[in-house]
Motif scaffolding. Structure first.
Motif, PDB file in Angstrom:
ATOM      1  N   GLY A   1     -13.024  -1.851   6.739  1.00  0.00           N
ATOM      2  CA  GLY A   1     -14.056  -0.871   7.056  1.00  0.00           C
ATOM      3  C   GLY A   1     -13.583   0.567   7.030  1.00  0.00           C
ATOM      4  O   GLY A   1     -14.289   1.464   7.524  1.00  0.00           O
ATOM      5  N   LYS A   2     -12.411   0.824   6.457  1.00  0.00           N
ATOM      6  CA  LYS A   2     -11.906   2.192   6.385  1.00  0.00           C
ATOM      7  C   LYS A   2     -12.655   2.971   5.302  1.00  0.00           C
ATOM      8  O   LYS A   2     -13.081   2.416   4.294  1.00  0.00           O
ATOM      9  N   THR A   3     -12.791   4.258   5.538  1.00  0.00           N
ATOM     10  CA  THR A   3     -13.475   5.113   4.572  1.00  0.00           C
ATOM     11  C   THR A   3     -12.558   5.394   3.385  1.00  0.00           C
ATOM     12  O   THR A   3     -11.405   5.794   3.557  1.00  0.00           O
ATOM     13  N   VAL A   4     -13.072   5.164   2.195  1.00  0.00           N
ATOM     14  CA  VAL A   4     -12.327   5.471   0.970  1.00  0.00           C
ATOM     15  C   VAL A   4     -12.979   6.689   0.335  1.00  0.00           C
ATOM     16  O   VAL A   4     -14.182   6.697   0.072  1.00  0.00           O
ATOM     17  N   GLN A   5     -12.182   7.722   0.104  1.00  0.00           N
ATOM     18  CA  GLN A   5     -12.735   8.985  -0.371  1.00  0.00           C
ATOM     19  C   GLN A   5     -13.229   8.906  -1.813  1.00  0.00           C
ATOM     20  O   GLN A   5     -12.963   7.946  -2.535  1.00  0.00           O
ATOM     21  N   HIS A   6     -13.941   9.939  -2.219  1.00  0.00           N
ATOM     22  CA  HIS A   6     -14.433  10.037  -3.593  1.00  0.00           C
ATOM     23  C   HIS A   6     -13.310  10.495  -4.517  1.00  0.00           C
ATOM     24  O   HIS A   6     -12.463  11.308  -4.146  1.00  0.00           O
ATOM     25  N   TYR A   7     -13.304   9.957  -5.736  1.00  0.00           N
ATOM     26  CA  TYR A   7     -12.347  10.388  -6.752  1.00  0.00           C
ATOM     27  C   TYR A   7     -13.100  10.761  -8.024  1.00  0.00           C
ATOM     28  O   TYR A   7     -14.136  10.173  -8.356  1.00  0.00           O
ATOM     29  N   ASP A   8     -12.542  11.742  -8.744  1.00  0.00           N
ATOM     30  CA  ASP A   8     -13.131  12.147 -10.023  1.00  0.00           C
ATOM     31  C   ASP A   8     -12.663  11.238 -11.161  1.00  0.00           C
ATOM     32  O   ASP A   8     -13.413  10.993 -12.110  1.00  0.00           O
ATOM     33  N   PHE A   9     -11.415  10.776 -11.059  1.00  0.00           N
ATOM     34  CA  PHE A   9     -10.856   9.856 -12.049  1.00  0.00           C
ATOM     35  C   PHE A   9     -10.243   8.664 -11.320  1.00  0.00           C
ATOM     36  O   PHE A   9      -9.504   8.840 -10.345  1.00  0.00           O
ATOM     37  N   ILE A  10     -10.544   7.460 -11.791  1.00  0.00           N
ATOM     38  CA  ILE A  10      -9.936   6.245 -11.248  1.00  0.00           C
ATOM     39  C   ILE A  10      -9.244   5.525 -12.402  1.00  0.00           C
ATOM     40  O   ILE A  10      -9.896   5.103 -13.365  1.00  0.00           O
ATOM     41  N   ILE A  11      -7.923   5.425 -12.312  1.00  0.00           N
ATOM     42  CA  ILE A  11      -7.119   4.793 -13.368  1.00  0.00           C
ATOM     43  C   ILE A  11      -6.787   3.373 -12.937  1.00  0.00           C
ATOM     44  O   ILE A  11      -6.069   3.165 -11.949  1.00  0.00           O
ATOM     45  N   CYS A  12      -7.293   2.391 -13.643  1.00  0.00           N
ATOM     46  CA  CYS A  12      -7.028   0.979 -13.330  1.00  0.00           C
ATOM     47  C   CYS A  12      -5.992   0.446 -14.317  1.00  0.00           C
ATOM     48  O   CYS A  12      -6.337  -0.038 -15.406  1.00  0.00           O
ATOM     49  N   ASP A  13      -4.728   0.575 -13.942  1.00  0.00           N
ATOM     50  CA  ASP A  13      -3.667   0.105 -14.832  1.00  0.00           C
ATOM     51  C   ASP A  13      -3.519  -1.410 -14.708  1.00  0.00           C
ATOM     52  O   ASP A  13      -3.752  -1.976 -13.637  1.00  0.00           O
ATOM     53  N   GLU A  14      -3.109  -2.051 -15.807  1.00  0.00           N
ATOM     54  CA  GLU A  14      -2.964  -3.516 -15.850  1.00  0.00           C
ATOM     55  C   GLU A  14      -4.220  -4.181 -15.278  1.00  0.00           C
ATOM     56  O   GLU A  14      -4.169  -5.025 -14.387  1.00  0.00           O
ATOM     57  N   CYS A  15      -5.376  -3.794 -15.830  1.00  0.00           N
ATOM     58  CA  CYS A  15      -6.654  -4.220 -15.249  1.00  0.00           C
ATOM     59  C   CYS A  15      -6.929  -5.708 -15.422  1.00  0.00           C
ATOM     60  O   CYS A  15      -7.897  -6.224 -14.841  1.00  0.00           O
ATOM     61  N   HIS A  16      -6.098  -6.421 -16.182  1.00  0.00           N
ATOM     62  CA  HIS A  16      -6.252  -7.881 -16.225  1.00  0.00           C
ATOM     63  C   HIS A  16      -6.050  -8.480 -14.836  1.00  0.00           C
ATOM     64  O   HIS A  16      -6.397  -9.641 -14.598  1.00  0.00           O
ATOM     65  N   TYR A  17      -5.504  -7.668 -13.923  1.00  0.00           N
ATOM     66  CA  TYR A  17      -5.317  -8.078 -12.521  1.00  0.00           C
ATOM     67  C   TYR A  17      -6.591  -8.674 -11.924  1.00  0.00           C
ATOM     68  O   TYR A  17      -6.531  -9.653 -11.172  1.00  0.00           O
ATOM     69  N   PHE A  18      -7.748  -8.092 -12.239  1.00  0.00           N
ATOM     70  CA  PHE A  18      -8.995  -8.540 -11.611  1.00  0.00           C
ATOM     71  C   PHE A  18      -9.230 -10.030 -11.816  1.00  0.00           C
ATOM     72  O   PHE A  18      -9.792 -10.704 -10.951  1.00  0.00           O
ATOM     73  N   LEU A  19      -8.780 -10.550 -12.957  1.00  0.00           N
ATOM     74  CA  LEU A  19      -8.965 -11.969 -13.245  1.00  0.00           C
ATOM     75  C   LEU A  19      -7.689 -12.773 -13.023  1.00  0.00           C
ATOM     76  O   LEU A  19      -7.682 -13.764 -12.295  1.00  0.00           O
TER      77      LEU A  19
END
Length: 499
Positions: free
Chosen positions: A94-112
């Motif tokens: 439940g912590k607040t995560v701030q806004h970002y202008d750029f989000i870099i998802c490296d090695e995004c195969h991680y999600f699967l």
């Protein structure tokens, strides 16, 4: 390629960068993109701690091993660097995560591929909801993730660089990876200038192999599994292999670039091809290197069927588990794919999706494929049948050439060679002596009868590169001419590779 288009990216867009390992994806982020923008908030997400530390080094962020989130100002940009797991924990707490202008998802195969972490869909859903941010997804093996965007009809800008694996001399083997390693130790001149890196899917077998060769071996594992490898040496330092034999698990699939021109052989014993290709890509060619030998396990149909059964059971269990439990108080132990958020049980939909993808891939691996082996004047002259696993692996690697290593046959031949080396120049007298030699070699006909013909046995030894032959001479023994059989060495080279 990326540099020509990034200036046109807009807030809210999702960018897919698919490029092979070592092609400059990370370099593009910290040397091109970040220096070219100002006064932006940037989040860089990594799937491994070592990769996160690597980014900190690139961006001159002070490294603190105990710090899970790091920040720095670069060119007026505020840059936060953390692992996906940290983001997921913060959201679930439940912590607040701030806004970002750029989000870099490296090695995004991680999600699967890392969906067994249970909460990969938490970070994925949060990223998808950041409609005012430019979201960049990067991977060398992100085919399944990118396909997921396509199925969900998500608008993306896609950039692809075709991989070039021509530097790989690819071999497939048919046994456990530890046996492949021992085969190399036996048949290759393995030394400090000719090293082996072994990726194991079984940490218990990896440790047994290490214990057997600890004088020349080192081993490493993820932080989670490190307690299973007590009293062992780390395998790498300064991007180099410390010992002749380096043993690791898929924890090394990214976060470490191996720049060691003495590493000549990479053995991968991991059935999931996405992970296997990531493992192979850790090696970087330096100092004029032209190639590296890679050995990939060819998973046979019976093992693949066992994996298929396991995945089917896993999917069935997910459904039954979700029906049975709906509150934390009733659950003694969470199973893969489930987590609690706001006091409720949640199924990681990405985990379920990935298990289905794995099941589909396994079913494809199970079937042999007919491929063209020879063409003449544009017409197919002949075809061969290869395993579905090899066919898919070669398609991913964009390679046609490979060899097969029959470990069982080679091990048998080496065993025969070892036995014959012990009886060189020893006389074997008459029919009984001839039979004794035949039993040592052990060659049998189709009916299972022992073959003792000298000519046939010598042909067998020659064809299988066993460096010995049988010589026969007639001598007078006790006034009677008798045939004497002896084993002599001949020039031959043991070679277990078959094209």
């Amino acid at each position: 390629m990326f540099e020509f288009h990034w200036q046109n990216w807009k807030a809210g867009e999702q960018i897919l960068l698919s490029a092979p390992m070592g092609s400059g994806k990370s370099y593009f982020i910290y040397k091109v993109l970040i220096p070219s923008i100002t006064n932006k908030k940037i989040l860089i997400l990594s799937n491994r701690r070592k990769l996160r530390l690597q980014y900190r080094k690139y961006l001159n962020i002070e490294i603190d091993d105990n710090e899970i989130i790091s920040s720095n100002i670069v060119n007026g940009n505020t840059i936060d660097n953390m692992c996906y797991q940290t983001l997921e924990d913060n959201i679930c707490q439940g912590k607040t995560v701030q806004h970002y202008d750029f989000i870099i998802c490296d090695e995004c195969h991680y999600f699967l591929t890392d969906a067994w972490n249970c909460t990969t869909d938490v970070s994925f859903r949060w990223i998808e909801a950041q409609h005012n941010a430019t979201r960049i997804f990067m991977s060398a093996t992100g085919k399944e993730v990118f396909k997921m965007f396509e199925i969900c009809e998500v608008d993306t800008k896609n950039y692809y660089i075709e991989p070039d694996y021509d530097y790989m001399n690819v071999h497939y083997f048919n046994v456990d990876g530890t046996e492949m390693v021992e085969y190399l130790l036996l048949h290759e001149d393995i030394n400090t200038e000719n090293k082996i890196l072994y990726f194991s899917s079984n940490k218990s077998k990896a440790k047994v192999l290490y214990e057997r060769y600890k004088d020349i071996a080192s081993i490493t594992a993820s932080e989670y599994n490190r307690k299973s490898f007590e009293n062992t040496e780390d395998a790498f330092k300064d991007n180099k292999c410390l010992k002749i034999l380096s043993i690791t698990t898929s924890c090394l699939d990214n976060g470490i670039d191996i720049k060691d021109d003495t590493l000549k052989h990479i053995v991968v014993d991991i059935w999931d091809l996405t992970t296997a290709i990531q493992c192979l890509g850790r090696k970087r060619l330096i100092n004029g290197e032209k190639s590296v030998n890679v050995y990939i396990r060819n998973w046979n149909r019976s093992i693949v069927q066992g994996l298929i059964n396991g995945k089917r059971n896993e999917l069935n269990n997910l459904v039954e588990y979700q029906k049975k439990y709906n509150s934390y108080r009733r659950i003694n132990k969470l199973v893969n794919g489930f987590y609690f958020y706001n006091g409720e049980l949640h199924l990681n939909v990405l985990y379920e999706r990935y298990v289905n993808i794995q099941l589909k891939n396994l079913q494809m691996y199970q079937h042999n494929v007919e491929v063209v082996s020879e063409m003449e004047h544009g017409l197919v002259v002949s075809t061969d049948w290869i395993s579905g696993y090899i066919n898919e692996a070669q398609a991913i690697l964009h390679l046609h050439e490979y060899s097969l290593i029959d470990i069982k046959a080679s091990t048998l031949e080496q065993e025969i060679s070892n036995k014959l080396s012990c009886i060189v120049d020893k006389p074997f007298i008459g029919a009984k002596g001839k039979k004794d030699i035949a039993e040592i070699i052990g060659l049998k006909d189709k009916k299972g009868q022992l073959i003792s013909g000298v000519s046939t046995l010598n042909t067998y030894l020659q064809q299988n590169s066993i460096p010995y032959m049988i010589v026969q001479n007639r001598k007078m023994i006790k006034g009677k001419k008798t045939t004497i059989y002896t084993i002599v060495e001949c020039e031959a080279e043991i070679n277990g590779l078959t094209e």
